[in-house]
Structure formats: C-alpha cells, structure tokens
Scaffold this motif. Sequence first.
Motif, PDB file in Angstrom:
ATOM      1  N   GLU A 112      32.086 -79.336 -15.973  1.00 38.30           N
ATOM      2  CA  GLU A 112      31.722 -80.663 -16.485  1.00 38.30           C
ATOM      3  C   GLU A 112      30.581 -81.261 -15.663  1.00 38.30           C
ATOM      4  O   GLU A 112      29.662 -81.874 -16.209  1.00 38.30           O
ATOM      5  CB  GLU A 112      32.933 -81.601 -16.472  1.00 38.30           C
ATOM      6  CG  GLU A 112      34.017 -81.232 -17.470  1.00 38.30           C
ATOM      7  CD  GLU A 112      34.853 -80.013 -17.058  1.00 38.30           C
ATOM      8  OE1 GLU A 112      34.982 -79.746 -15.842  1.00 38.30           O
ATOM      9  OE2 GLU A 112      35.360 -79.325 -17.949  1.00 38.30           O
ATOM     10  N   GLU A 113      30.656 -81.114 -14.352  1.00 38.71           N
ATOM     11  CA  GLU A 113      29.591 -81.638 -13.488  1.00 38.71           C
ATOM     12  C   GLU A 113      28.280 -80.893 -13.723  1.00 38.71           C
ATOM     13  O   GLU A 113      27.204 -81.497 -13.741  1.00 38.71           O
ATOM     14  CB  GLU A 113      29.983 -81.515 -12.019  1.00 38.71           C
ATOM     15  CG  GLU A 113      31.067 -82.457 -11.583  1.00 38.71           C
ATOM     16  CD  GLU A 113      31.502 -82.189 -10.148  1.00 38.71           C
ATOM     17  OE1 GLU A 113      31.612 -83.177  -9.399  1.00 38.71           O
ATOM     18  OE2 GLU A 113      31.717 -81.020  -9.780  1.00 38.71           O
ATOM     19  N   ALA A 114      28.359 -79.581 -13.898  1.00 33.17           N
ATOM     20  CA  ALA A 114      27.154 -78.773 -14.117  1.00 33.17           C
ATOM     21  C   ALA A 114      26.582 -79.019 -15.503  1.00 33.17           C
ATOM     22  O   ALA A 114      25.363 -78.987 -15.692  1.00 33.17           O
ATOM     23  CB  ALA A 114      27.467 -77.291 -13.937  1.00 33.17           C
ATOM     24  N   GLY A 115      27.469 -79.263 -16.466  1.00 36.23           N
ATOM     25  CA  GLY A 115      27.020 -79.516 -17.830  1.00 36.23           C
ATOM     26  C   GLY A 115      26.611 -78.239 -18.546  1.00 36.23           C
ATOM     27  O   GLY A 115      26.559 -77.158 -17.969  1.00 36.23           O
ATOM     28  N   LEU A 116      26.319 -78.381 -19.823  1.00 33.84           N
ATOM     29  CA  LEU A 116      25.868 -77.267 -20.636  1.00 33.84           C
ATOM     30  C   LEU A 116      24.401 -77.006 -20.289  1.00 33.84           C
ATOM     31  O   LEU A 116      23.572 -77.913 -20.331  1.00 33.84           O
ATOM     32  CB  LEU A 116      26.027 -77.632 -22.115  1.00 33.84           C
ATOM     33  CG  LEU A 116      26.127 -76.484 -23.098  1.00 33.84           C
ATOM     34  CD1 LEU A 116      27.287 -75.561 -22.744  1.00 33.84           C
ATOM     35  CD2 LEU A 116      26.303 -77.014 -24.507  1.00 33.84           C
ATOM     36  N   GLN A 117      24.088 -75.778 -19.941  1.00 36.37           N
ATOM     37  CA  GLN A 117      22.741 -75.426 -19.506  1.00 36.37           C
ATOM     38  C   GLN A 117      21.950 -74.790 -20.649  1.00 36.37           C
ATOM     39  O   GLN A 117      22.453 -73.901 -21.338  1.00 36.37           O
ATOM     40  CB  GLN A 117      22.806 -74.435 -18.331  1.00 36.37           C
ATOM     41  CG  GLN A 117      23.538 -74.961 -17.125  1.00 36.37           C
ATOM     42  CD  GLN A 117      22.796 -76.096 -16.467  1.00 36.37           C
ATOM     43  OE1 GLN A 117      21.607 -76.005 -16.194  1.00 36.37           O
ATOM     44  NE2 GLN A 117      23.501 -77.185 -16.228  1.00 36.37           N
ATOM     45  N   ASP A 118      20.736 -75.235 -20.833  1.00 35.12           N
ATOM     46  CA  ASP A 118      19.805 -74.667 -21.808  1.00 35.12           C
ATOM     47  C   ASP A 118      18.687 -74.040 -20.977  1.00 35.12           C
ATOM     48  O   ASP A 118      17.937 -74.742 -20.303  1.00 35.12           O
ATOM     49  CB  ASP A 118      19.270 -75.781 -22.708  1.00 35.12           C
ATOM     50  CG  ASP A 118      18.473 -75.251 -23.872  1.00 35.12           C
ATOM     51  OD1 ASP A 118      18.106 -74.062 -23.875  1.00 35.12           O
ATOM     52  OD2 ASP A 118      18.201 -76.041 -24.798  1.00 35.12           O
ATOM     53  N   TYR A 119      18.576 -72.725 -21.031  1.00 35.74           N
ATOM     54  CA  TYR A 119      17.697 -72.010 -20.100  1.00 35.74           C
ATOM     55  C   TYR A 119      16.883 -70.969 -20.849  1.00 35.74           C
ATOM     56  O   TYR A 119      17.394 -70.265 -21.719  1.00 35.74           O
ATOM     57  CB  TYR A 119      18.582 -71.343 -19.036  1.00 35.74           C
ATOM     58  CG  TYR A 119      17.877 -70.445 -18.066  1.00 35.74           C
ATOM     59  CD1 TYR A 119      16.976 -70.944 -17.142  1.00 35.74           C
ATOM     60  CD2 TYR A 119      18.125 -69.080 -18.056  1.00 35.74           C
ATOM     61  CE1 TYR A 119      16.345 -70.112 -16.231  1.00 35.74           C
ATOM     62  CE2 TYR A 119      17.490 -68.239 -17.145  1.00 35.74           C
ATOM     63  CZ  TYR A 119      16.601 -68.758 -16.245  1.00 35.74           C
ATOM     64  OH  TYR A 119      15.967 -67.935 -15.353  1.00 35.74           O
TER      65      TYR A 119
END
Length: 185
Positions: A112-119
């Motif tokens: 949750e802290e890192a969140g969904l990553q778009d890379y």
Amino acid sequence: MRNNLILLILFTTTILFSCKGPEARRPVQQSSGSFIQESAQRNKALYEQEKQQIEGLITSDTLQEYITSDSGFWYYYNVKDSTSAETPAFGDRVVFSYNIKDLSGNVVLTKEEAGLQDYRIDQTNQDLISGLRDGIKLMKEGETVTFLFPSYKAYGYYGLENKLGTNVPVQSTVTLQTIEKTTEN
C-alpha cells in the motif's frame, strides 16, 4: 642593414621560442588510490557477509526452491505461470506491486505504501532499486515472485529514509499484473 638583420634574427628567435605547446598542470597532491582499493575490499567483505546471511536463510527455508539470478540475487516463485512465455523486454510498459521486508521478515515498506507501479522497462527514470528493475525482467504476467537482494541491489549505502539502515539486504515480493508490449518489440 645590419640593424635590420639583427632585429629580424631577434624577432624570429622570439617567435620560435615563444610558440611552445601547452603544458599539463600537475596535481598539488598525488593520491596513491589506496582509498579506492580499501573501499573495494570493504565492499567485497560486506557482500560476502550478506551472501552468507542470505544463503543461511535459503538453507533454513526448505519449503521453497530458490533460483540464483545472473544479476546477483536469489528468488523463488510464489505464483508461477508455466503457459506464457512472454517476459517484458526493453521499452515494454509493466504494472506491478511490491513490498520490502528485511531478511527477518519485518515489513519495511508495504504494498500500500509503495503503491501500484507503472514502469517502462529500462527507460523510466524511476526510483526503483536495481534489484527490482532486474527482477521484473524475469517475470511473466500474473506471476508473484519473492526476491532476496543483497544491499548493493537494494538500498545500499543510503538505506531507506527512517525505515531501513545502510547496507541491509532485503526481500521483496513482487506481483507483475500487466505487460504492455511496445510496437518496437
């Protein structure tokens, strides 16, 4: 005539001796490079210590089958997709989630802290640790993998602000949700 000849010789010699090439400036203080060598030795010793710590964890975990990567970390599959052969390539857009724990299992950074990553593979200048950038390239869509990273593949000397100290190896569970292939591939 004699004065002109003397002036001509004097002028010619002045020009010849004044056209000297530039000289390299020498350093005021010369270093022997011992700091770099000592730093390299410290880093090698630190890596060996972390490697033994990680290998001890792997040995004690008899439930998982660990794989050693060419990039210098270890991993195992929580969820493996044996039907798909597609892994992300240069320029592909991936969406994933991850967490970070220390080797004892204490949560450092939640999903949750890192969140969904778009890379975008090897193109996005994103604050991802190098271990994650390398690990994602080994995954297929829908897979969940747990990685064990030595500190140089994780947060290294800097650590993670107010959460993780310096030179601490970590584990990360990553779920690769989607791979969007680019037209270039």
